[in-house]
Write a protein that holds these residues in place. Structure first.
Motif, PDB file in Angstrom:
ATOM      1  N   MET A 188       7.491   4.207   7.253  1.00  0.00           N
ATOM      2  CA  MET A 188       8.909   4.401   6.916  1.00  0.00           C
ATOM      3  C   MET A 188       9.174   4.210   5.432  1.00  0.00           C
ATOM      4  SD  MET A 188      11.101   2.842  10.088  1.00  0.00           S
ATOM      5  CE  MET A 188      10.934   3.528  11.740  1.00  0.00           C
ATOM      6  N   PHE A 189       8.413   3.324   4.780  1.00  0.00           N
ATOM      7  CA  PHE A 189       8.628   3.178   3.338  1.00  0.00           C
ATOM      8  C   PHE A 189       8.327   4.497   2.632  1.00  0.00           C
ATOM      9  CE2 PHE A 189       7.664   2.557  -1.031  1.00  0.00           C
ATOM     10  CZ  PHE A 189       8.591   1.611  -1.450  1.00  0.00           C
ATOM     11  N   LYS A 190       7.209   5.120   3.012  1.00  0.00           N
ATOM     12  CA  LYS A 190       6.860   6.379   2.351  1.00  0.00           C
ATOM     13  C   LYS A 190       7.916   7.452   2.639  1.00  0.00           C
ATOM     14  CE  LYS A 190       2.649   7.029   3.865  1.00  0.00           C
ATOM     15  NZ  LYS A 190       1.336   7.684   3.958  1.00  0.00           N
ATOM     16  N   GLU A 191       8.386   7.491   3.877  1.00  0.00           N
ATOM     17  CA  GLU A 191       9.412   8.467   4.233  1.00  0.00           C
ATOM     18  C   GLU A 191      10.701   8.188   3.473  1.00  0.00           C
ATOM     19  OE1 GLU A 191       8.641  10.916   6.153  1.00  0.00           O
ATOM     20  OE2 GLU A 191      10.594  11.878   6.518  1.00  0.00           O
ATOM     21  N   ALA A 192      11.058   6.904   3.373  1.00  0.00           N
ATOM     22  CA  ALA A 192      12.278   6.526   2.643  1.00  0.00           C
ATOM     23  C   ALA A 192      12.168   6.912   1.172  1.00  0.00           C
ATOM     24  CB  ALA A 192      12.524   5.028   2.785  1.00  0.00           C
ATOM     25  N   GLU A 221      14.692   1.296   9.955  1.00  0.00           N
ATOM     26  CA  GLU A 221      14.374  -0.019  10.495  1.00  0.00           C
ATOM     27  C   GLU A 221      13.065   0.036  11.272  1.00  0.00           C
ATOM     28  OE1 GLU A 221      17.446  -2.403  12.042  1.00  0.00           O
ATOM     29  OE2 GLU A 221      16.108  -3.695  13.200  1.00  0.00           O
ATOM     30  N   PRO A 222      11.949  -0.426  10.669  1.00  0.00           N
ATOM     31  CA  PRO A 222      10.655  -0.413  11.368  1.00  0.00           C
ATOM     32  C   PRO A 222      10.570  -1.538  12.397  1.00  0.00           C
ATOM     33  CG  PRO A 222      10.417  -1.356   9.183  1.00  0.00           C
ATOM     34  CD  PRO A 222      11.836  -0.892   9.286  1.00  0.00           C
ATOM     35  N   ARG A 225       0.846  -1.206   0.000  1.00  0.00           N
ATOM     36  CA  ARG A 225       0.000   0.000   0.000  1.00  0.00           C
ATOM     37  C   ARG A 225       0.883   1.259   0.000  1.00  0.00           C
ATOM     38  NH1 ARG A 225      -5.123   2.723  -0.191  1.00  0.00           N
ATOM     39  NH2 ARG A 225      -4.763   4.678   0.889  1.00  0.00           N
ATOM     40  N   ALA A 226       1.958   1.232   0.801  1.00  0.00           N
ATOM     41  CA  ALA A 226       2.853   2.389   0.848  1.00  0.00           C
ATOM     42  C   ALA A 226       3.446   2.681  -0.530  1.00  0.00           C
ATOM     43  CB  ALA A 226       3.968   2.137   1.860  1.00  0.00           C
ATOM     44  N   GLN A 255      13.873  10.414  -3.222  1.00  0.00           N
ATOM     45  CA  GLN A 255      13.586  11.320  -4.341  1.00  0.00           C
ATOM     46  C   GLN A 255      14.229  12.691  -4.121  1.00  0.00           C
ATOM     47  OE1 GLN A 255       9.215  10.648  -4.282  1.00  0.00           O
ATOM     48  NE2 GLN A 255       9.445  10.243  -6.466  1.00  0.00           N
ATOM     49  N   LYS A 256      14.156  13.179  -2.881  1.00  0.00           N
ATOM     50  CA  LYS A 256      14.689  14.511  -2.592  1.00  0.00           C
ATOM     51  C   LYS A 256      16.207  14.544  -2.732  1.00  0.00           C
ATOM     52  CE  LYS A 256      14.757  18.083   0.993  1.00  0.00           C
ATOM     53  NZ  LYS A 256      14.308  18.443   2.354  1.00  0.00           N
ATOM     54  N   ARG A 257      16.877  13.495  -2.199  1.00  0.00           N
ATOM     55  CA  ARG A 257      18.344  13.481  -2.209  1.00  0.00           C
ATOM     56  C   ARG A 257      18.919  12.764  -3.432  1.00  0.00           C
ATOM     57  NH1 ARG A 257      19.726  17.161   1.670  1.00  0.00           N
ATOM     58  NH2 ARG A 257      18.370  16.899   3.489  1.00  0.00           N
ATOM     59  N   ARG A 258      18.031  12.160  -4.238  1.00  0.00           N
ATOM     60  CA  ARG A 258      18.470  11.405  -5.428  1.00  0.00           C
ATOM     61  C   ARG A 258      19.460  10.301  -5.052  1.00  0.00           C
ATOM     62  NH1 ARG A 258      19.366  15.414 -10.563  1.00  0.00           N
ATOM     63  NH2 ARG A 258      17.233  16.176 -10.733  1.00  0.00           N
ATOM     64  N   MET A 259      19.171   9.631  -3.965  1.00  0.00           N
ATOM     65  CA  MET A 259      20.072   8.586  -3.474  1.00  0.00           C
ATOM     66  C   MET A 259      19.264   7.355  -3.081  1.00  0.00           C
ATOM     67  SD  MET A 259      20.871  10.161   0.337  1.00  0.00           S
ATOM     68  CE  MET A 259      22.273   9.104   0.613  1.00  0.00           C
ATOM     69  N   PRO A 260      19.897   6.177  -3.074  1.00  0.00           N
ATOM     70  CA  PRO A 260      19.175   4.986  -2.622  1.00  0.00           C
ATOM     71  C   PRO A 260      18.962   5.037  -1.117  1.00  0.00           C
ATOM     72  CG  PRO A 260      21.483   4.488  -2.980  1.00  0.00           C
ATOM     73  CD  PRO A 260      21.293   5.905  -3.437  1.00  0.00           C
ATOM     74  N   VAL A 261      17.868   4.454  -0.671  1.00  0.00           N
ATOM     75  CA  VAL A 261      17.574   4.374   0.762  1.00  0.00           C
ATOM     76  C   VAL A 261      17.103   2.948   1.052  1.00  0.00           C
ATOM     77  CG1 VAL A 261      16.156   5.224   2.669  1.00  0.00           C
ATOM     78  CG2 VAL A 261      16.931   6.812   0.898  1.00  0.00           C
ATOM     79  N   ILE A 262      17.634   2.384   2.140  1.00  0.00           N
ATOM     80  CA  ILE A 262      17.269   1.019   2.541  1.00  0.00           C
ATOM     81  C   ILE A 262      16.185   1.064   3.610  1.00  0.00           C
ATOM     82  CG2 ILE A 262      18.106  -1.067   3.702  1.00  0.00           C
ATOM     83  CD1 ILE A 262      20.898  -0.397   2.565  1.00  0.00           C
ATOM     84  N   VAL A 263      15.202   0.186   3.489  1.00  0.00           N
ATOM     85  CA  VAL A 263      14.296  -0.117   4.602  1.00  0.00           C
ATOM     86  C   VAL A 263      14.616  -1.551   5.007  1.00  0.00           C
ATOM     87  CG1 VAL A 263      11.927  -0.361   5.402  1.00  0.00           C
ATOM     88  CG2 VAL A 263      12.530   1.465   3.786  1.00  0.00           C
TER      89      VAL A 263
END
Length: 633
Positions: free
Chosen positions: A156-160, A146-147, A26-27, A165-173
């Motif tokens: 956290m997925f939505k925040e990640a 880490e949820p 859903r996120a 997108q803002k930093r144009r960098m990969p983010v891990i959940v």
């Protein structure tokens, strides 16, 4: 009955009891993810099931099971540098396969954003180790959320995604098994589909995307600057929050599922320690952590697996000359397994013996249960193949296992597979075992899905370097162990029909000239083929094929075609117990007086067992009436 896809696609705010994997799907909708890729592996495959359940009008993201985790990562990267928000997910050890690509991601300008979901496996519930992938994040300069539960996984997925997108960098959940599979009531926000923008935005000006020597240092500098910015963001984030029990003496810093276990363990404690729960675990929220350290005389670092945060926080306290006593892992047991409430109680007792009563630290007594070793399903073609192959081998022969259902062949009574490293290793490891080896024959096993995943390079190497071994490919037409996902050999993928890539045709194209094929249920023929092949030198392949019977019978039941045939035991049974001790189908049960019966609920009537009984006392249903066997139909 409500359908999961319709629930998850609702435009209105709602609350629903779902597992963490469904909440993440859903996120993805709310975040506007356009491309999702994966390779199946526990604990994350249910994300794919939830995505595939979404109605088409909800504009679900494009989804594919790629042939392995490295390819899945690269497809997601390609989509992101073309301007689309992407996501890839796989299990813990899958990151090892993707690592060559993954460690470059921090250097890339991912203009569309990209979230990587890692399904870590503390306790090694379904993995060959319990590696801590936080090490990889530090290696690649990539932030990690880490949820602790399904609600946080959704948020956290939505925040990640937004951060990426803002930093144009990969983010891990970073997910763990409990977060993925535990059910909880999740509060979802409202959502409206966005207009789709298919504009290809790849531009070398967003790069450089070629990391040659001249550009590596600018790229690394940019990655470190981004990570520094995220550290400041982490200090301000509400995901890093303190639970204040007004205890100036003791505090605990923790994260994820261990936080929930900690709250359980402290339920009846009067003098509860304060808790700093970190939701962003890399980079560390330094200012918030320093403030917590300054407020307490003793701080326990409570983290599953390795001492990643412990080392960083101790270094931070040393740099700032803080007098706080920081307590990390006390012994090797603290490095092992899941941090369940009982485990956390034991860890706390070792840290602060006065905090919990000794009986509480021991945890609730575990009810005694009969051991239940993992085993192959009734009707599995791998069992039939192992039974036949074992008869063709000498005790001195060396057998090499691989990842998949057939890994279970290492257990008694088959004991096929004496060494296992990772997916697709078997041909190459067997090649090494064959060097200078004139006395012990070498046989490797490989599943068909693993063949496409990582098995092909080892085969090419065996052909290229003329290694002397026998490879038995166990072809069951699916990726069975992770839930029957399709692979390139079956003619369909997650989106429908596609061109099949027959395994035999690939072997021919690779230059393998010594190939035999047999149905795994034809035990005498398979045994003969193995004996023949082992008399020949060079690289040989036997394809032992039979469809996964669990998948087949499930599909037959859906179509109303499953007849429920079952074998029976004739009075002529003389209790040699070959069906149990040598064939090991769970259908067969032995009573206290050594009588054998066929369990009505387990037998699927496939008949692969009939040829294993030395007195032919196992009767197919059609034989039962004629030979007087008792019918269970």
């Amino acid at each position: 009955m409500k359908k999961l896809g319709e629930i998850l696609a609702s435009h209105q705010p709602f609350s629903e009891i779902v597992i963490g994997n469904a909440a993440i799907a859903r996120a993805m909708l709310e975040a506007g993810v356009r491309v999702v890729t994966s390779y199946p592996g526990s604990p994350t495959p249910e994300i794919a099931e939830a995505l595939n359940a979404l109605p088409k009008e909800s504009q679900p993201p494009y989804f594919e099971f790629s042939v392995n985790e490295k390819v899945a990562t690269e497809v997601a990267v390609g989509a992101s540098v073309n301007g689309h928000l992407s996501c890839t997910f796989f299990k813990s050890v899958g990151l090892n396969v993707a690592a060559d690509t993954f460690v470059q991601l921090g250097l890339m300008e991912l203009i569309g954003g990209m979230v990587i979901l890692l399904g870590d496996d503390p306790g090694a519930n379904s993995s060959q180790n319990e590696q801590d992938n936080r090490h990889y994040a530090r290696l690649a300069y990539i932030p990690v959320f880490e949820p602790a539960n399904a609600q946080e996984a959704y948020e956290m997925f939505k925040e990640a995604a937004a951060l990426s997108q803002k930093r144009r960098m990969p983010v891990i959940v970073r997910l763990t098994t409990h977060v993925c599979h535990a059910k909880a009531k999740v509060r979802f926000q409202g959502w409206q589909p966005r207009p789709l923008d298919n504009t290809p935005r790849f531009d070398v000006k967003n790069g450089p995307y070629i990391p040659i020597s001249a550009s590596v240092f600018p790229l690394k500098r940019r990655a470190l600057e981004k990570l520094s910015d995220v550290a400041a963001y982490a200090d301000a984030s509400s995901f890093n929050a303190m639970t204040d029990f007004q205890n100036g003496r003791r505090g605990v810093i923790t994260m994820g599922a261990p936080f929930l276990s900690l709250m359980d363990a402290l339920e009846d404690v009067t003098a509860k320690p304060d808790i700093l729960k970190l939701g962003i675990i890399h980079p560390l929220a330094k200012e918030k952590t320093l403030a917590f350290l300054r407020q307490h005389e003793e701080v326990k670092i409570l983290e599953e697996l390795d001492d990643v945060l412990e080392r960083e926080i101790k270094a931070l306290a040393f740099e700032h000359g803080l007098p706080v006593r920081i307590i990390g892992k006390k012994d090797i047991d603290d490095w092992l397994g899941e941090y369940t409430p009982d485990k956390v109680a034991q860890v706390l007792y070792k840290t602060w013996p006065d905090l919990l009563a000794k009986d509480e630290a021991k945890g609730a007594p575990v009810a005694s249960r009969a051991p239940r070793p993992p085993q192959l399903c009734p009707g599995c073609g791998h069992r039939s193949a192992f039974y036949a192959v074992k008869q063709a081998l000498k005790e001195s022969d060396i057998t090499v296992a691989d990842i998949g259902c057939h890994t279970l062949g290492f257990l008694p009574p088959h004991q096929m597979g004496q060494i296992l490293l990772c997916m697709g290793h078997s041909s190459a490891t067997a090649s090494g075992l064959s060097l200078f080896n004139q006395e012990r024959r070498v046989v490797a096993f490989l599943g068909d899905s693993t063949f496409f995943h990582a098995g092909i390079p080892g085969i090419i190497n065996a052909v290229f370097n003329r290694h002397n071994l026998l490879l038995i490919i166990m072809e069951n037409g699916t990726t069975a162990m992770t839930g029957h996902q399709d692979h390139p050999g079956v003619g369909k993928n997650a989106n429908g029909a596609t061109d099949a890539i027959p395994l035999r045709r690939v072997l021919d194209a690779l230059g393998v000239t010594n190939i035999r094929e047999v149905d795994a249920y034809q035990q005498s023929k398979l045994r003969s083929l193995v004996e023949e092949a082992l008399l020949e030198s060079g690289f040989k392949v036997i394809i032992a094929k039979h469809p996964c019977m669990l998948k087949l019978t499930k599909e037959m039941r859906r179509r109303g075609q499953f007849r429920g045939r079952r074998v029976t035991i004739a009075p002529t049974c003389d209790q040699q117990h070959a069906c149990i001790a040598a064939f090991a189908c769970p259908t067969f049960q032995r009573t206290a007086d050594r009588q054998v019966s066929a369990h009505q609920d387990l037998c699927i009537g496939d008949g692969s067992c009939l040829q294993t009984c030395p007195t032919h006392a196992i009767l197919a249903p059609s034989d039962s009436a004629a030979k007087g066997g008792a019918s269970h139909d």
